[in-house]
Each structure stands twice: as structure tokens, then as C-alpha cells.
Design a protein around this motif. Structure first.
Motif, mmCIF file in Angstrom:
data_model
loop_
_atom_site.group_PDB
_atom_site.id
_atom_site.type_symbol
_atom_site.label_atom_id
_atom_site.label_comp_id
_atom_site.label_asym_id
_atom_site.label_seq_id
_atom_site.Cartn_x
_atom_site.Cartn_y
_atom_site.Cartn_z
ATOM 1 N N ILE A 283 9.562 38.761 18.210
ATOM 2 C CA ILE A 283 8.278 38.215 18.027
ATOM 3 C C ILE A 283 7.741 37.134 18.792
ATOM 4 N N GLU A 284 6.667 36.941 19.276
ATOM 5 C CA GLU A 284 6.114 35.967 19.780
ATOM 6 C C GLU A 284 4.426 36.007 19.363
ATOM 7 N N ASN A 285 3.986 34.512 19.155
ATOM 8 C CA ASN A 285 2.633 34.552 18.697
ATOM 9 C C ASN A 285 2.317 33.284 19.532
ATOM 10 N N VAL A 286 1.054 33.648 20.194
ATOM 11 C CA VAL A 286 0.399 32.384 20.922
ATOM 12 C C VAL A 286 -1.156 32.572 20.311
ATOM 13 N N HIS A 287 -1.472 31.000 19.922
ATOM 14 C CA HIS A 287 -2.738 30.877 19.609
ATOM 15 C C HIS A 287 -4.006 30.287 20.643
ATOM 16 N N LEU A 288 -5.067 31.397 20.382
ATOM 17 C CA LEU A 288 -6.061 30.842 21.472
ATOM 18 C C LEU A 288 -6.556 29.430 21.199
ATOM 19 N N GLN A 289 -7.039 28.785 22.360
ATOM 20 C CA GLN A 289 -7.428 27.737 22.248
ATOM 21 C C GLN A 289 -8.844 27.474 22.931
ATOM 22 N N PRO A 290 -9.799 26.204 22.518
ATOM 23 C CA PRO A 290 -11.186 26.416 23.097
ATOM 24 C C PRO A 290 -11.006 25.919 24.453
ATOM 25 N N TYR A 291 -11.911 26.197 25.310
ATOM 26 C CA TYR A 291 -12.056 25.828 26.814
ATOM 27 C C TYR A 291 -13.444 25.240 27.067
ATOM 28 N N THR A 292 -13.531 24.390 27.981
ATOM 29 C CA THR A 292 -14.999 23.747 28.237
ATOM 30 C C THR A 292 -15.594 24.562 29.577
ATOM 31 N N SER A 293 -14.886 25.124 30.252
ATOM 32 C CA SER A 293 -15.326 25.897 31.528
ATOM 33 C C SER A 293 -14.576 27.183 32.037
ATOM 34 N N HIS A 294 -14.787 27.732 32.652
ATOM 35 C CA HIS A 294 -14.241 29.102 33.327
ATOM 36 C C HIS A 294 -12.834 28.429 33.930
ATOM 37 N N GLU A 295 -13.538 27.417 34.727
ATOM 38 C CA GLU A 295 -12.097 26.742 35.672
ATOM 39 C C GLU A 295 -11.040 26.215 34.658
ATOM 40 N N ASP A 296 -11.671 25.318 33.452
ATOM 41 C CA ASP A 296 -10.597 24.891 32.441
ATOM 42 C C ASP A 296 -9.752 25.843 32.009
#
Length: 674
Positions: free
Chosen positions: A335-348
């Protein structure tokens, strides 16, 4: 153009699952229009991909295409176009060479007649087989009684279940059957293909929040888990990989995977103990054969999701813990869970975050390496589009999103992984995604990723799904009283998309008419010829309810829904989450691009008796008093109704199972007499 290696399976019966408690559906995000918006995205993707593979016209074709003076030529061209656009009950393979697009009928009448459904949703709590039909029975009952309960001023979902996450209408049961049959057919296509193949199943309602017997989050059965079980039972698959890219954690799928892995690990340990025991001669031969010849299914489940959103939004410790598990191998769990994170731009996003999200593939590789000789490992994608940057703000209100190009890039990476390690077998199944633009853009990017064979760019041809093109596509596909109208002149690819859309959605967002001759509204006649299924080469697993984590998310008490009781406006404890836990504040009215009216719900008819010619092959088993929806009577089960396959023939299967002391499975139907 190269041979087709991608298939889109459509199930129009899924349109019939509707909210009928009120005429105001402005706050309902899991709605029939989802499928039509997705089809628009598919049509646009096909039109765009065709531009990359333009076949040069002959001089005669060029003359015919511009000639306006020869009525006979025009009539011939029109007739040819109409023939091309006509779809029967199953397929329209001639509409494009980019991929196959197939509309499936529904032959599955009862969920409990499918062994894979029973394996996932009918395990007896005592471990004595798969005859616990309580969950499947109540789904049928909810659908059958829904209209009358609402007329009586009640709610069709009983108290104790998340009423604001779930809804039913009389046609919902058939829609669920259609969804399962579509997933089953997707597995059949992939597993019987001699070459790598990717199949997308466009279905609803979604499934990844549903545990063994805990429907929630718009989900009534677990579509992907059932698909994995079907691959195991019908094709001898020992291992599967599930990538879940929905915005929300697939708590139901993870709970089911945990239970299956725990049982398979128990069998493996028992077999090793027998092999190493000095008292080997004292072990019954039948027990050794059962353990040796019936390896259990093992599932790698990986989820990329927002830990702040449903089902973890309230901070429930058990649900947050489950959505954060990372375990590889211990106790047979992957089982593997990865959490989404905010980003500032598409490049980021592409430089900082996406490399972290790619860790799902490295973890899946560890799972593959545990048995490197086994390459018969199909890859399932629980494909939710609700993490998209185009989704309703109220749905993804925590800022954990992905660019549209993610659905292109992740799909390409999954294809590359499958080609290298699992014979290129991919089954993608629709989960979430609620705004029209989200589904159009996400569907377009995902299908391009499934079809395209070139290296492409990091995030795909982003101009295809930029705001201007999506807006033009929306306007062009706006419906006008049952016909498509382009209004002002549009680009050639849009006109081609509209042409394709007319083929893959001929009923304008409505379910196909019921087959003629059926006395049961929405169901095929009981005596309709069907192809008997090939016998399964795997036994159903003997399984107890999971007693190890993540039990809290898969065996929730019915009195409390999926979280601690919350106070409602009248000060009473509400036993279930409100819909705004998942969808946020009340949604604004959807842009009328895809809004459509639906026919009034109709109560399903009465099941016909089996014809006398089949009576000799019908098995019956007395049902306990009060335990069936049809009453305390014997229920007939015709063998041809069990695990009925769709349009693809199955390969030759082993017909003589090894001896075993496992509980006998009697596949009896206890679902509705609707």
C-alpha cells in the motif's frame, strides 16, 4: 496509421442513475451529464489525433470533397456518412482509426450472479464462503422502493447511511449492473488481446469509496476491485496494480486490498509451514493441494490524493491514518499513499512536485520485483479527474490540484511502465470529476495519453485543452432540442469532434431505448440467448472481515456513517456526512452547455419466470425466512446467468479444479423481484 491499441467502452445505461428527491439538482455534482461531458472530451481527442495522422486523399477523393454540382456524388457521400455514423447496440468501430469506441448493452441482471461481485461484496463474516448477500440485497431494495419512499415523504436511503453522499432511483440498480458489466468487458478485452492494449471504461456511479459493505461518497459497489477480482477468477491473474489518481483517497479500495492481501499472505505462510514441516505426512493431502493450487490474489494499491479532502476532511484519526499508510511487503501488504501539495505555477508543478508523485511507479516496481517471473500483472487506473485545476473551487478548495497535462503525463508513464513490466495491459475506470470543463479536458488528455505512441512533450499538447479551445468546444456542442448546432463557423477539428460526438452519443445524453420485446422495463428478456461463461480457474477466496488496519475505514458502524456524528441544523445528531463534505458549499448552477432534461423515472417491471426449456438446468436453494427481497421462497439460478460475458470470447479455461477443502460456494440470486 498503426493498429488500434486503445479502446473506449461506453455504457449509456449509466445515464439512468439520477437524483429524484427534488427537481432542484443544482447542488448535485455526481450527475448524468458527467458522461456526456467526458464523451465530448473523447471526441475532441480523437479529432485532434486524426489531424496528426492525416491520410492523403486521392485525386478522385479531392474532387468529390469539393464538388457541389453532382447530386449523385453528394447523395452517395451522405449515405456513406450516415452508414458510418450509425451505431447498433454495441459498437461503432468505423467512426475513426485512432481508437475503437464501443457502446455496450447490459445483460447482467443481478449483481449476485457475478462471482467477482460476490468475492468483493458478499464475503460471509464467519469466513464460510460468499453467501452474505445483505449488501447486494439492500442496493436492489433501495432502488426498487426509492420512488415510493420519496412519494411518501421519506428518503430512499435508510437512516444510518450517508444520505447526502448517496441517492437512488428505480433505474439505479440497472445502471450499477451496466457499470460492472463494462468493467468486466474491459478486463476481458485487455486479458485476451495478443498485443498490448489499454481500455477506458466510462461509467458511473464511481466506486473507490465503497468497501465490502459500506457504500459512501457516491459509490455503491467498488468497480475497480470487482475488475481485479474478475481478472483473478476468470484469467488466473495472481497480482494486480491499482493506481488511484482521484482527488479523494480511495478508502474503500484500500480496505478491500488490505483484506485480500492479508488472506493471501495467510495462505502463503500456511503453505510454507507445510513444506518445512517434518510432519508433512500428517498433513491431509487435500489441504496441501488447496493451498498449493489456489494462490490468492495480491494487490498493490497506490493513491495520490488530497489528505485534507473527503473522507479525511473532518480529521478522523482512523481515516487520516489509512490515507497515509506506506507499506511494502510486510504482512503481505503493498500500500502506498502520496499526498497532493499546492504549486505556484505549472513549472513549479513539473519540476518540484511531479517527480515526487512518480514515486508511485518506483513502489509498483518493487511489487513487480517480488515475483519478476510473473508479468501477467494488469494495471488498473482509478481515474478521477476531480484533482484538476479546472474543477469546481468548492470541490478542490484546499488548493491541492494538478494541471490538466498531468492526466496526459501520468497516463503516458503508466503505459511505459506497463509495456516494460506487465505486457502492456491497462484498464482505466472513471471515478470522480464533476464540472463539465474538468471532464472534457481531463478526458481529452487521458485519451491522448492512452493512444499517442510518440514521446510527446512533458505535459502533452497543452494548447489542445487551453481555455480558448475548451470554450469553443463547449459552445459548438451546446444542444438545441435534440440536435447539435455549431452556430458560427468553427475550426475543422471542432466540426470533426461534433461528427464523432453524434456517433458515440446518438441519444444526446440519454440512455439507449430498452430492447424491444422486453417485458421488464430496462432489462433484457430473461430468455434472451446468452453465451455460457467459461468456468473459472480460481476458487473464490475464503475470507474473514479484516481484523487489522485499515478496519476502521472498511467496517464502519451503520449508525455513524463514515465519521463521528455531526450536529445538524436542528440540534440533532446527523448520522451521515452532508454532501458538502465532499462537494463543498452548494454548487452554482452548471453552465447549460450540457444540461438536459430526463424522462420521468419509471418503476421496473416484474421478472419473468424462466422458460420451461431451461427448467431442467435450474438449481434452487431455499432462502431463510425474511432474508430475501422476494420473500421466503426458493430462488432459481440459471447457470447461464452466472458471470455472463459480453462480446469477447474467453480463452480455453481449465475445467477440472484441484481437490480442496474450501467452503462450497452456491451462487444463488436473492436480489429483487423488481
Amino acid at each position: 496509421m498503426s493498429s488500434i491499441n486503445a479502446v473506449v467502452l461506453l455504457q449509456d445505461e449509466c445515464y439512468k442513475h439520477r437524483f429524484i428527491r427534488s427537481k432542484d439538482i443544482s447542488f448535485i455534482v455526481e450527475r448524468p451529464e458527467r458522461l456526456r461531458a467526458l464523451k465530448v472530451g473523447f471526441a475532441a481527442a480523437i479529432a485532434r489525433l486524426e489531424e496528426l495522422h492525416i491520410e492523403p486523399k486521392t485525386s478522385e477523393q479531392e474532387v468529390a470533397s469539393v464538388s457541389q454540382g453532382h447530386d449523385a456524388d453528394i447523395a452517395a457521400e451522405l449515405s456513406k456518412a450516415l452508414d458510418t455514423l450509425t451505431i447498433g447496440s454495441t459498437a461503432a468501430k468505423s467512426i475513426t482509426k485512432v481508437c475503437e469506441v464501443t457502446r455496450l448493452p447490459v445483460t447482467l441482471q443481478y449483481l449476485s450472479s457475478d462471482p467477482a461481485v460476490r468475492l468483493i461484496h458478499a464475503a460471509d463474516p464467519t469466513g464460510d464462503g460468499f453467501d452474505n448477500l445483505e449488501h447486494l440485497d439492500r442496493l436492489a431494495q433501495w432502488a426498487r422502493e426509492s420512488e415510493q419512499r420519496i412519494k411518501n415523504g421519506e428518503i430512499e436511503i435508510p437512516d444510518g447511511f450517508p444520505r447526502n453522499d448517496l441517492y437512488m432511483c428505480p433505474q439505479s440498480y440497472r445502471a450499477i449492473c451496466g457499470a460492472i458489466e463494462t468493467v468486466r468487458e474491459a478486463v476481458n478485452r485487455v486479458m485476451t488481446s495478443p498485443s498490448p492494449m489499454a481500455v477506458f471504461a466510462a461509467i458511473r456511479p464511481p466506486g473507490h469509496h465503497c468497501g465490502e459493505d459500506t457504500p459512501s461518497g457516491f459509490c455503491f459497489v467498488n468497480n475497480v476491485a470487482i475488475g481485479a477480482a474478475h481478472a483473478h477468477l476468470q484469467f488466473g491473474v495472481k497480482r494486480v496494480i491499482i493506481f488511484d489518481i482521484d482527488l479523494h483517497h480511495g478508502n474503500g479500495t484500500q480496505a478491500i486490498a488490505w483484506a485480500i492481501n492479508a488472506e493471501s499472505n495467510r495462505k502463503r505462510l500456511s503453505e510454507e509451514a507445510i513444506q518445512q514441516s517434518t510432519l508433512d505426512n500428517e498433513v491431509p493431502q487435500t489441504m496441501k493441494s488447496a493451498l498449493k493450487d489456489t494462490p490468492g490474489l495480491q494487490i498493490f494499491y497506490a493513491s495520490l490524493h488530497d489528505i485534507l479532502s473527503f473522507p479525511c476532511e473532518d480529521g478522523d484519526p482512523a481515516l487520516v491514518r489509512d490515507a497515509s499508510v506506506s507499506i511494502a511487503g510486510a504482512h503481505g501488504q503493498y500500500i502506498e499513499n502520496v499526498h497532493l501539495q499546492p504549486y505556484t505555477s505549472h513549472e513549479d508543478f513539473w519540476t518540484r512536485l511531479y517527480p515526487q508523485y512518480q514515486s508511485l511507479f518506483s513502489k509498483a516496481l518493487d511489487f513487480i520485483k517480488a515475483d519478476p517471473q510473473d508479468l501477467n500483472v494488469p494495471i488498473f487506473i482509478s481515474c478521477g479527474f476531480d484533482a484538476s485545476e479546472l474543477e469546481y473551487e468548492s470541490m478542490s478548495r484546499h488548493g491541492r490540484k494538478v494541471p490538466v497535462g498531468f492526466y496526459y503525463r501520468f497516463t503516458k508513464d503508466a503505459k511505459a511502465f506497463a509495456s516494460k513490466f506487465s505486457n502492456g495491459k491497462i484498464i482505466s475506470v472513471l471515478e470522480g470529476g464533476y464540472s463539465d470543463r474538468t471532464l472534457m479536458a481531463g478526458g481529452m488528455a487521458h485519451l491522448v495519453g492512452l493512444v499517442e505512441k510518440g514521446e510527446g512533450t512533458q505535459s502533452g499538447p497543452e494548447e489542445w485543452w487551453n481555455d480558448n479551445n475548451l470554450e469553443s468546444l463547449e459552445k459548438a456542442c451546446k444542444k438545441r432540442r435534440g440536435r447539435q448546432s455549431t452556430g458560427k463557423p468553427v475550426d475543422q477539428w471542432i466540426e470533426r469532434a461534433i461528427e464523432i460526438m453524434a456517433s458515440i452519443d446518438p441519444h444526446n445524453g440519454q440512455a439507449s431505448p430498452s430492447p424491444s420485446g422486453s417485458s421488464r422495463k430496462g432489462f433484457l428478456p430473461i430468455n434472451q440467448p446468452t453465451q455460457p461463461p467459461a468456468p473459472s480457474i480460481k476458487s473464490l477466496r475464503e475470507r474473514r472481515k479484516p481484523m487489522t488496519p485499515p478496519e476502521p475505514s472498511s467496517s464502519l458502524p451503520l449508525s455513524s456513517g463514515n465519521s463521528r456524528p455531526r450536529k445538524s441544523g436542528n440540534g440533532q445528531a446527523s448520522p451521515a456526512r452532508k454532501i458538502d463534505v465532499k462537494s463543498g458549499r452548494k454548487q452554482p448552477n452548471e453552465d447549460e452547455t450540457f444540461r438536459e432534461s430526463h424522462e420521468d423515472s419509471k418503476t421496473l417491471g416484474t421478472h419473468e419466470a424462466l422458460p420451461a426449456s431451461l427448467s431442467s438446468s435450474v438449481e434452487t436453494r431455499p432462502a431463510p425466512l425474511g432474508s430475501t427481497l422476494a420473500g421466503p421462497t426458493s430462488v432459481p439460478v440459471h447457470p447461464a446467468s452466472i458471470a455472463t460475458q459480453s462480446s469477447v470470447s474467453n480463452p480455453p479455461m481449465i475445467t477440472t479444479p484441484p481437490p480442496r477443502n474450501l467452503p462450497k460456494i452456491i451462487l444463488r440470486v436473492r436480489e429483487p423481484e423488481i
